[in-house]
Scaffold this motif. Structure first.
Motif, mmCIF file in Angstrom:
data_model
loop_
_atom_site.group_PDB
_atom_site.id
_atom_site.type_symbol
_atom_site.label_atom_id
_atom_site.label_comp_id
_atom_site.label_asym_id
_atom_site.label_seq_id
_atom_site.Cartn_x
_atom_site.Cartn_y
_atom_site.Cartn_z
ATOM 1 N N TRP A 92 0.863 -1.018 0.135
ATOM 2 C CA TRP A 92 0.026 0.153 0.123
ATOM 3 C C TRP A 92 0.828 1.400 0.107
ATOM 4 N N ILE A 93 1.072 1.795 -1.208
ATOM 5 C CA ILE A 93 1.976 2.918 -1.392
ATOM 6 C C ILE A 93 1.585 3.762 -2.511
ATOM 7 N N GLY A 94 1.856 5.034 -2.305
ATOM 8 C CA GLY A 94 1.464 5.957 -3.346
ATOM 9 C C GLY A 94 2.735 6.347 -4.146
ATOM 10 N N ILE A 95 2.433 6.843 -5.628
ATOM 11 C CA ILE A 95 3.405 6.658 -6.460
ATOM 12 C C ILE A 95 4.648 7.779 -6.169
ATOM 13 N N LYS A 96 4.298 8.665 -5.454
ATOM 14 C CA LYS A 96 5.422 9.738 -5.140
ATOM 15 C C LYS A 96 6.190 9.053 -4.160
ATOM 16 N N LYS A 97 5.813 8.643 -3.134
ATOM 17 C CA LYS A 97 6.374 7.846 -2.087
ATOM 18 C C LYS A 97 7.261 6.994 -2.743
ATOM 19 N N LEU A 98 6.885 6.135 -3.535
ATOM 20 C CA LEU A 98 7.630 4.884 -4.166
ATOM 21 C C LEU A 98 8.881 5.668 -4.956
ATOM 22 N N LEU A 99 8.633 6.747 -5.661
ATOM 23 C CA LEU A 99 9.806 7.332 -6.179
ATOM 24 C C LEU A 99 11.062 7.764 -5.393
ATOM 25 N N VAL A 100 10.426 8.257 -4.252
ATOM 26 C CA VAL A 100 11.516 8.694 -3.149
ATOM 27 C C VAL A 100 12.220 7.410 -2.839
ATOM 28 N N LEU A 101 11.460 6.355 -2.374
ATOM 29 C CA LEU A 101 12.147 4.949 -2.094
ATOM 30 C C LEU A 101 13.181 4.415 -3.049
ATOM 31 N N ILE A 102 12.614 4.577 -4.215
ATOM 32 C CA ILE A 102 13.626 4.188 -5.323
ATOM 33 C C ILE A 102 14.811 4.938 -5.362
ATOM 34 N N GLU A 103 14.461 6.392 -5.174
ATOM 35 C CA GLU A 103 15.778 7.051 -5.415
ATOM 36 C C GLU A 103 16.975 6.898 -4.302
ATOM 37 N N MET A 104 16.270 6.875 -3.169
ATOM 38 C CA MET A 104 17.309 6.507 -2.090
ATOM 39 C C MET A 104 17.908 5.210 -2.161
ATOM 40 N N SER A 105 17.266 4.102 -2.567
ATOM 41 C CA SER A 105 17.814 2.751 -2.819
ATOM 42 C C SER A 105 18.840 2.788 -3.816
ATOM 43 N N LEU A 106 18.841 3.629 -5.008
ATOM 44 C CA LEU A 106 19.702 3.748 -6.166
ATOM 45 C C LEU A 106 21.135 4.573 -5.529
ATOM 46 N N GLN A 107 21.077 5.093 -4.403
ATOM 47 C CA GLN A 107 22.272 5.900 -3.837
ATOM 48 C C GLN A 107 23.193 4.624 -3.352
ATOM 49 N N MET A 108 22.664 3.357 -3.030
ATOM 50 C CA MET A 108 23.659 2.250 -2.481
ATOM 51 C C MET A 108 24.230 1.560 -3.684
ATOM 52 N N ASP A 109 25.262 0.828 -3.117
ATOM 53 C CA ASP A 109 25.895 -0.060 -4.304
ATOM 54 C C ASP A 109 24.942 -0.790 -4.833
ATOM 55 N N PRO A 110 25.327 -1.578 -6.046
ATOM 56 C CA PRO A 110 24.432 -2.315 -6.845
ATOM 57 C C PRO A 110 24.063 -3.613 -5.974
#
Length: 732
Positions: free
Chosen positions: A698-716
């Motif tokens: 249960w998540i909104g698209i805007k919050k999903l974008l924020v979580l994705i961008e945070m995750s992409l800052q980690m090593d692959p």
């Protein structure tokens, strides 16, 4: 016989138009010729009075002036017999004016009654062309002069049908069926009504050199036509017919609308079109003066010329045009300034008394202009004052074509406009541009084109060789549209681009359905005449946590996309209480859209209490139900994350329909969203899909974008783990 000229013995006899003699010399009613010089003879009808000495013949002052007689002059008097077959008066035209200028007035005099009384008073008297005499009517003395005499048709005298032949004569005999026609003397202020008067040769109110095709008022054809019909038709029509209809001229026109739409241009062109004096143009604030009584005196000075001319010439007075720019500066609602000196109130009173007071003027046309008609005192807007109220609104596409054509005509004539410039394309791209902004667009394109031929090194020089081939191209206009000229009313593309920077993520059927419903509502507003107002509420809520503010943005992104693709000429976002006035602006456009974002925040709603602003609530309820003006259409899109709150406030009924905006609710939908966003590799998405299989999210698209961008800052190697961890932490 030889007789001696004398002065008329009584005033009553002076009004009889007769020469007065002693009964021993001549008989009353006899016609005589009076020879003053060998070459000058004048015909008079005589009457007798005992005070006139035998051998004397008495004349009134007008008779002596006409015949060139002096008191005591000897004249030869002989009998004169009229040939009634040739010298009976059929029609006589008489020039008339007040005998004494100080006794003038503007009261209308009935020429039919005047003619009947004239024939009764002067029946069976002789008249000559150029003869001068005095006539008493309604206790007023009038000076008359015979201008023209037409003999009666001999066939009528014989009792036969008229032959239609007309013959001018110099001397004639007034009979019972003669026709008398009165003609007002030049520059006389006498007002004649009725049919027994000449049709005055009148000067057309429209300037004969005026060409309506060269007016230069683009997009205002209908408005100008309506103004002409209401304000000038009665002034162009023959005054005789206007008199018979009892029609009064319109004395005031109010032009209102957004700035830059042509109010001043319209007033200026009206002044040029009319065959009147140069209009007096007054800016509202110029009237006001710090000294007591001076503001009212300034108003009186504006009308002084018209007053003086109406007193002097009456109905013959020319038209005086007074143009008030920024009328709201001096004519605010009376009684609204409690702490002021009351200057505005007295100025309004003075203006009312001049336009429509006891001594009202009929030779004025007052044109007022404002972009705040709501501030104008109501008394000024009633019939008899500023009774023609015309909205000069933003031009439609046809009007924009006219305006752009007017401002590019000269360039086109000198071949300075490139062939790739399409005026219709520019008109389609300039929704909600005012006339002034379109003119500014043309100027910006011209400066862009000229700038290409300027060398700016250590000095500024013009490349004359290239400048001679100067042309304003389509790219110049498009560049000016993007960078230089933005409409004051309408869509702010920068605001919308911030909302939809990531586009629409169609992560599943729910999004497709919502977009489909949104498009239907857009088309309904554009095409349906039965529903000029459509209000739709977009609502969505995460039941697990009230702290998830991102759900609001997940609701917001969809209406922004809808409005940005529907080509509305006005589209604005109201996301705080200071912007609720966008509704007033929306009513000025043909097709408008207002987004009321996050309604519960607008209402200052907080769950603790609960508390909210009832004032804003009531204002919104009114605005959501208020039908736009005739010919205008409005789409209202509201967004909320607290539908239950709006239900308690009885606000849901104000919307035509409600659309639910769902969150991503399954693992499959989340993976589809990740694929559309292209943020993870195929292997990473497969790993995420495996972890989420069969699980509810249960998540909104805007919050999903924020979580994705945070995750992409980690090593692959840690991205997927971090992303899933963030989902769990968010309770999604």
């Amino acid at each position: 016989i030889t007789m001696q000229a004398a002065r008329c013995p009584t005033d009553e006899l002076s009004l009889s138009n007769c020469a007065v003699v002693n009964e021993k010399d001549l008989q009353s009613g006899q016609h005589v010729t009076v020879k003053t010089t060998p070459n000058h003879k004048f015909v008079f009808t005589v009457t007798t009075h005992h005070t006139v000495a035998p051998g004397s013949i008495a004349f009134s002052l007008p008779q002596r002036k006409w015949a060139g007689l002096s008191i005591g002059q000897e004249v030869e008097v002989a009998n004169y017999n009229f040939d009634k077959s040739k010298q009976c008066i059929g029609a006589m035209t008489i020039e008339i004016d007040f005998l004494q200028k100080k006794s003038t007035d503007s009261s209308p005099y009935d020429s039919d009654r005047m003619a009947a009384e004239f024939i009764q008073q002067f029946n069976n008297q002789g008249f000559s062309v150029t003869q001068q005499f005095v006539f008493s009517f309604c206790d007023k003395l009038f000076g008359l002069m015979v201008k023209d005499i037409e003999a009666m048709d001999a066939s009528i005298l014989r009792g036969e049908p008229a032959s239609g032949k007309k013959q001018k004569i110099d001397i004639g005999l007034m009979v019972g069926n003669s026709q008398v026609i009165f003609e007002k003397a030049e520059s006389s202020c006498l007002t004649l009504v009725g049919k027994a008067k000449t049709k005055e040769a009148r000067q057309s109110i429209i300037n004969p050199e005026w060409n309506f095709e060269k007016m230069g008022i683009g997009g205002l054809d209908k408005e100008f036509s309506d103004i002409f019909r209401r304000a000038f038709a009665s002034r162009v029509f023959p005054p005789d017919i206007v008199e018979q209809m009892g029609c009064k001229h319109v004395k005031g026109i109010m032009l209102f609308g957004p700035p830059g739409c042509g109010k001043t241009l319209m007033a200026r062109q009206i002044g040029k079109m009319l065959n009147a004096r140069e209009p007096k143009v007054v800016n509202g604030p110029e009237i006001l003066n710090k000294y007591v009584g001076e503001s009212e005196a300034n108003i009186r000075k504006l009308f002084a010329d018209a007053e003086e001319e109406q007193k002097r010439l009456g109905a013959n007075s020319g038209l005086h045009i007074i143009i008030f720019d920024e009328l709201d500066a001096i004519c605010k609602q009376r009684g609204t300034g409690a702490s002021s000196t009351g200057v505005h109130d007295t100025v309004v009173n003075q203006l009312l008394s001049k336009i429509d007071g006891v001594e009202q003027l009929n030779n004025i046309l007052v044109i007022g202009m404002t972009n705040r008609p709501d501030l104008i005192d109501d008394a000024l807007m009633r019939p008899g004052r500023f009774e023609v109220k015309m909205e000069i609104s933003l031009p439609d596409e046809k009007g924009r074509v006219q305006i752009l054509t007017i401002h590019t005509n000269k360039m086109r004539g000198y071949n300075l406009l490139a062939p790739d410039v399409d005026i219709k394309e520019l008109a389609a791209d300039t929704k909600n541009y005012s006339g002034a902004e379109l003119e500014g667009l043309v100027r910006a394109a011209q400066s862009t084109a000229m700038n290409r031929h300027i060398k700016a090194t250590s000095t500024v020089e013009v490349d004359m060789e290239k400048a001679e081939k100067l042309q304003v191209t389509r790219s110049d206009f498009m560049g000016s549209l993007d960078n230089d000229i933005k409409p004051a009313f309408g869509t702010n593309q920068e605001d919308y681009s911030n909302y939809i920077m990531n586009g629409i993520i169609k992560w599943g059927d729910p999004v497709t359905r919502v977009l489909g419903d949104g498009e239907l509502l857009v088309q309904q507003t554009k095409n349906s005449d039965r529903t000029p107002l459509v209000a739709v509420l977009l609502e969505g809520r995460n039941p697990h946590t009230q702290r998830n503010w991102a759900r609001i943005l997940s609701c917001t992104i969809i209406p922004i996309k809808v409005t940005s693709t529907c080509f509305y000429s006005f589209a604005k976002i109201a996301d705080n209480t200071s912007e609720i006035n966008v509704f007033d602006d929306a009513y000025k456009s043909q097709l408008s859209c207002v987004v009321v974002d996050d309604i519960e925040r607008l209402l200052d709603y907080v769950p603790i209490g609960p508390r909210f602003s009832n004032l804003v609530l009531q204002a919104l309820l009114v605005l959501l139900k208020k039908t736009p003006p005739k010919g205008r259409k409005l789409l209202i899109i509201g967004t909320t994350s607290r539908k239950d709150v709006l239900q308690e406030m009885e606000m849901l009924d104000a919307f035509s329909t409600t659309i639910h905006i769902p969150n991503i609710s399954t693992g499959e939908q989340l993976v589809d969203a990740l694929e559309l966003l292209g943020s993870f590799t195929d292997k990473e998405r497969a790993s995420i899909a495996h972890q989420l299989k069969g699980k509810r999210v249960w998540i909104g698209i805007k919050k999903l974008l924020v979580l994705i961008e945070m995750s992409l800052q980690m090593d692959p190697e840690y991205r997927v783990t971090k992303f899933l961890s963030l989902l769990r932490d968010e309770g999604a």
